[in-house]
Design an enzyme around this catalytic site. Structure first.
Site, PDB file in Angstrom:
ATOM      1  N   HIS A 199       0.808  -1.242   0.035  1.00  0.00           N
ATOM      2  CA  HIS A 199      -0.055  -0.070   0.109  1.00  0.00           C
ATOM      3  C   HIS A 199       1.038   1.266  -0.019  1.00  0.00           C
ATOM      4  CE1 HIS A 199       0.884  -0.822   3.881  1.00  0.00           C
ATOM      5  NE2 HIS A 199      -0.340  -0.490   4.730  1.00  0.00           N
ATOM      6  N   HIS A 214      -3.742   6.868  10.523  1.00  0.00           N
ATOM      7  CA  HIS A 214      -2.485   6.930  10.887  1.00  0.00           C
ATOM      8  C   HIS A 214      -1.408   7.215   9.850  1.00  0.00           C
ATOM      9  CE1 HIS A 214      -2.826   2.560   9.529  1.00  0.00           C
ATOM     10  NE2 HIS A 214      -1.510   2.870   8.772  1.00  0.00           N
ATOM     11  N   HIS A 246      -0.752  -7.622  11.027  1.00  0.00           N
ATOM     12  CA  HIS A 246      -1.851  -7.435  10.326  1.00  0.00           C
ATOM     13  C   HIS A 246      -2.377  -8.496   9.274  1.00  0.00           C
ATOM     14  CE1 HIS A 246      -2.221  -3.012  11.317  1.00  0.00           C
ATOM     15  NE2 HIS A 246      -1.275  -2.854  10.661  1.00  0.00           N
ATOM     16  N   TYR A 255       1.073   0.284  16.630  1.00  0.00           N
ATOM     17  CA  TYR A 255       0.547   1.663  16.604  1.00  0.00           C
ATOM     18  C   TYR A 255       0.599   2.093  17.808  1.00  0.00           C
ATOM     19  CZ  TYR A 255      -2.323   0.286  12.384  1.00  0.00           C
ATOM     20  OH  TYR A 255      -2.658  -0.005  11.089  1.00  0.00           O
TER      21      TYR A 255
END
Lengths: 307, 125
Positions: A199, A214, A246, A255
């Site tokens: 991504h 984020h 993930h 995170y």
């Protein structure tokens, strides 16, 4: 089909307290502070990035993202895309050279999800920090904190992700690498790439426009992610979740939040994408596993805590 | 209001924080923000989000008592809110015993961030 967009180039984040924000992005994440401007904005980059900066911090009375910019192969591509964006129906604004120090002209445009994006082609190239590109050593010895290597992507929340995803695919030439579909085939999330990365930007459907979930920074190894977790504890930094993996993109991740509440991610690994790859699909009823592969349960915070 | 008060070497005082309907009560050190004090007391009466004044999840109304606050996102706390004692728990520090009431907002769809001049022309849809 590639349209001349190369990669994420920069993100401008709003922070409530600049001093605290710089401590987060420079000292904890380990980004390099490269400049400041007369508006008080602070410019930073990951040490492997060849362009002058990739993160700009602006002190404001709210947290969140002002815009994210994508670098194109040349000015001709920017001009061509500018026309196509206008024809597509975007409001387009020309930002003059130098508005960001060291950056050429930018073309800013709005989107159905309420986010502002930019394309540009010219930015001062200062090279990989401390190692350059001539007989470069493996890494600089004076890095700090998590030693984040680059600004990698951002995840954005807003209404009508179908519209923004269409804009990115049809006008900007991004590919859909991964998606989450509900039982009726409605796309709840889309992960888009303009490279081989899993991504370069991602979107999740959400009623509030223009939201940041984020900003993500790349680390080399899982060990680096664990070390980042240690640093988060050592500095009493607000944690969200992780270290974990993930399902979507299979990246190994943690995170946490900056001192203004903007979520940061550092991650390692993950899948790759070629233009002939069919999108990877996760079903909405497997969303827990898609987001947090080990827990397999989605926490409320992931879907609702945004800036 | 002093955005740097948390870093000042102040003597830690401990205060009682009560929720107006008696649902919960916890103690808070004057050096720890109210939300983290609640988490440390293993209470959950206030929603926990970013803990940094940005996401709005810990929006509360202070019904009684004194506190100091750091900057809070205007997406969630307007000037009028702030004058009425509506705050984000992660950004306030108790200066007396407090009586509070959670006052979360589901969404902040009406808010437009103030933008620098070059951003002002691009009106969000």
């Amino acid at each position: 089909m590639k349209k001349g967009v190369m990669r994420p180039g920069h993100i401008q984040l709003r922070v409530l307290d600049m001093e605290e924000a710089v401590a987060h992005y420079r000292d904890l994440l380990g980004l390099i502070e490269v400049d400041r401007d007369d508006q008080g904005r602070v410019y930073l980059k990951g040490w492997t990035e060849v362009d002058k900066f990739s993160v700009v911090l602006r002190e404001a009375d709210s947290a969140g993202m002002d815009f994210v910019g994508y670098k194109c192969v040349n000015e001709g591509a920017v001009e061509q895309l500018r026309q196509e964006l206008i024809e597509y129906g975007c409001k387009v604004e020309d930002i003059p050279e130098g508005e960001l120090k060291g950056c050429g002209r930018r073309v800013r445009f709005d989107s159905p999800t309420g986010h502002l994006f930019e394309i540009f082609a010219t930015k001062e190239q200062t090279g990989k920090w401390e190692v350059g590109n001539h007989n470069p050593e493996a890494w600089p010895r004076n890095l700090t904190g998590m030693k984040a290597t680059r600004f990698d992507h951002c995840l954005l929340y807003g209404p009508n992700i179908a519209g923004t995803i269409d804009l990115f695919r049809e006008v900007l030439g991004f590919d859909l690498a991964e998606q989450v579909l509900d039982g009726e085939g409605t796309r709840l999330a889309g992960f888009l790439t303009v490279s081989m990365k899993a991504h370069d930007v991602a979107f999740i459907e959400h009623p509030e426009p223009g939201k940041l979930h984020h900003a993500s920074f790349f680390l080399e190894t899982w060990e680096d992610v664990l070390r980042a977790a240690d640093l988060i504890s050592m500095t009493d930094t607000s944690i969200d979740i992780g270290p974990t993996r993930h399902g979507l993109t299979h990246g190994k991740t943690i995170y946490f939040f900056d001192p203004s509440g903007n979520r940061s991610e550092v991650f390692a690994g993950g899948d790759y994408h070629y233009p002939d790859h069919e999108p990877v699909t996760w079903d909405a009823d497997k969303l827990g596993k898609a987001i947090f592969y080990h827990d397999r349960v989605l926490n409320e915070r992931f879907l609702t805590v945004l800036t | 209001m002093n955005s740097h008060m948390a870093s000042q070497a102040t003597k830690a005082e401990t205060y009682q924080i009560s929720v107006h309907d008696g649902e919960a009560q916890f103690t808070a050190s004057s050096t720890v923000n109210l939300l983290v004090a609640m988490e440390q007391a293993r209470e959950s009466v206030i929603g926990v989000g970013c803990r940094g004044g940005g996401c709005g999840k810990c929006r509360i109304r202070v019904l009684d008592g004194d506190y100091e606050s750091k900057r809070m996102s205007r997406a969630w706390i307007s000037e009028e809110d702030e004058a009425e004692g509506i705050v984000l728990a992660c950004r306030i520090f108790a200066r007396s015993d407090l009586c509070i009431r959670p006052e979360p907002l589901p969404l902040a769809t009406g808010y437009q961030p103030a933008r620098s001049v070059s951003l002002s022309q691009a009106e969000l849809k």
